[in-house]
Scaffold this motif. Sequence first.
Motif, short mmCIF file in Angstrom:
data_model
loop_
_atom_site.label_atom_id
_atom_site.label_comp_id
_atom_site.label_asym_id
_atom_site.label_seq_id
_atom_site.Cartn_x
_atom_site.Cartn_y
_atom_site.Cartn_z
N THR A 72 0.83 -1.20 0.00
CA THR A 72 0.00 0.00 0.00
C THR A 72 0.86 1.25 0.00
O THR A 72 0.58 2.22 -0.70
CB THR A 72 -0.95 0.01 1.22
N ARG A 119 2.29 1.67 -3.46
CA ARG A 119 1.29 2.17 -4.40
C ARG A 119 1.05 3.65 -4.20
O ARG A 119 0.96 4.42 -5.17
CB ARG A 119 -0.02 1.40 -4.17
N LEU A 120 1.00 4.09 -2.94
CA LEU A 120 0.80 5.51 -2.66
C LEU A 120 2.00 6.33 -3.11
O LEU A 120 1.83 7.42 -3.67
CB LEU A 120 0.55 5.70 -1.16
N ALA A 123 -4.60 6.47 -0.39
CA ALA A 123 -4.07 5.94 -1.65
C ALA A 123 -5.17 5.83 -2.70
O ALA A 123 -4.97 6.15 -3.88
CB ALA A 123 -3.44 4.57 -1.41
#
Length: 407
Positions: free
Chosen positions: A167, A170-171, A221
């Motif tokens: 995560t 991805r952010l 995100a």
Amino acid sequence: MEMHITTPFGRRSMSLALMRNQIKATAIRQGKTVDKWRVFRDVCEARPLLNISDRALAVLNALLSFYPEKELSEDTGLVVFPSNNQLTVRAHGITGTTLRRHLAALVEAGLILRKDSPNGKRFARKDGAGAVEDAYGFNLAPLLARSEELADLAQQIAAERKHLRQTKERLTICRRDVRKLISAAIEEGAAGDWQMIETHYLSLISTLPRTATVRDIAPIAEEMEMLRQEIINLLETQMISEKSVANDVQNERHIQNSNTESQIESEPSDHSTPTAKPNQQTEQTIKPLQQPTQAYPLATVLQACPQIANYGPSGRIASWRELMTASVVVRTMLGVTASAYQDACDTMGAENTATIMACLLEKAEHINSAGGYLRNLTTRARRGQFSLGPMLMAQIRGRDSETRKAS
């Protein structure tokens, strides 16, 4: 294991939780063994869920080092009886007060049990051959009994840690994309309220806590990805619109140049030249210009495909530019790649491609691959085998038929 409930020595009080831990420690199937260091690694991994500190783990490591065998087993006894001084040395020199506090934490977490002697001392009673008959100290039976549970907890923590890492990655990528796209748009003078978009971006970043969990990062995100897609859609729409205008200008120049050349060829020359014979072919032949397909009236498109209006800038469509903007949003939603969409615009024009996307939206539930469908139409249009009119009229007739059935 035979159930045997013992109470603590001295001022330490008995509790029902301690009794439950003792009962749980007796639930060991016969012949079960487990590698003591594998169990210890699982405990280390599951530490956040067990609510114990790293210093408590050091004490547990010291206790396990006093167990002579590699495998925990009832057959070899599960009680270790080191003195506090011996434990202090193997637990990296922690003080006696700290040692007692962390031993209590291990007992409370259900990882070890106390087996206190009548006088509270730790010792072993041996037979004539030197074998241990009975021992008083710390019982490691809970580690053997809970080995599967501890392994599951360790896997849960590992999965959560992996999810958190993914995560965050991805952010991070999304933040980079948004930041650089905004900078590029501002530097190159792209139309749009980039100041407002940048403010939105900064507000999302400011909500990130210093120590973030998946629960903190995931919604940020997701919203950051939506912002990135909004920026991409906005820039794509402008690029498609600019390319459409450039194609129109190029076609207009081509028509003008072709007409000029035709006029020059048809005008008589001031100088006398030999007259060509009837059966003599000219060296240059002018190919007929293929005119681009004209878009249908916007009102007709909206009559045939009313759903596209929901994706307009303000929930409605009042111009071809707004229809093209909505079609880019629909393209993303239907999974049509940017290359397939651009190829269709180059072949059939931006307005006609937007009209086709509106038609695909109406019958999206009946189409397995909107991208493949659009590429097929583009190929047919390039061969002169596709006309938008029948597709649009069929959509209008279908809506009229549904309206009559409903009434």
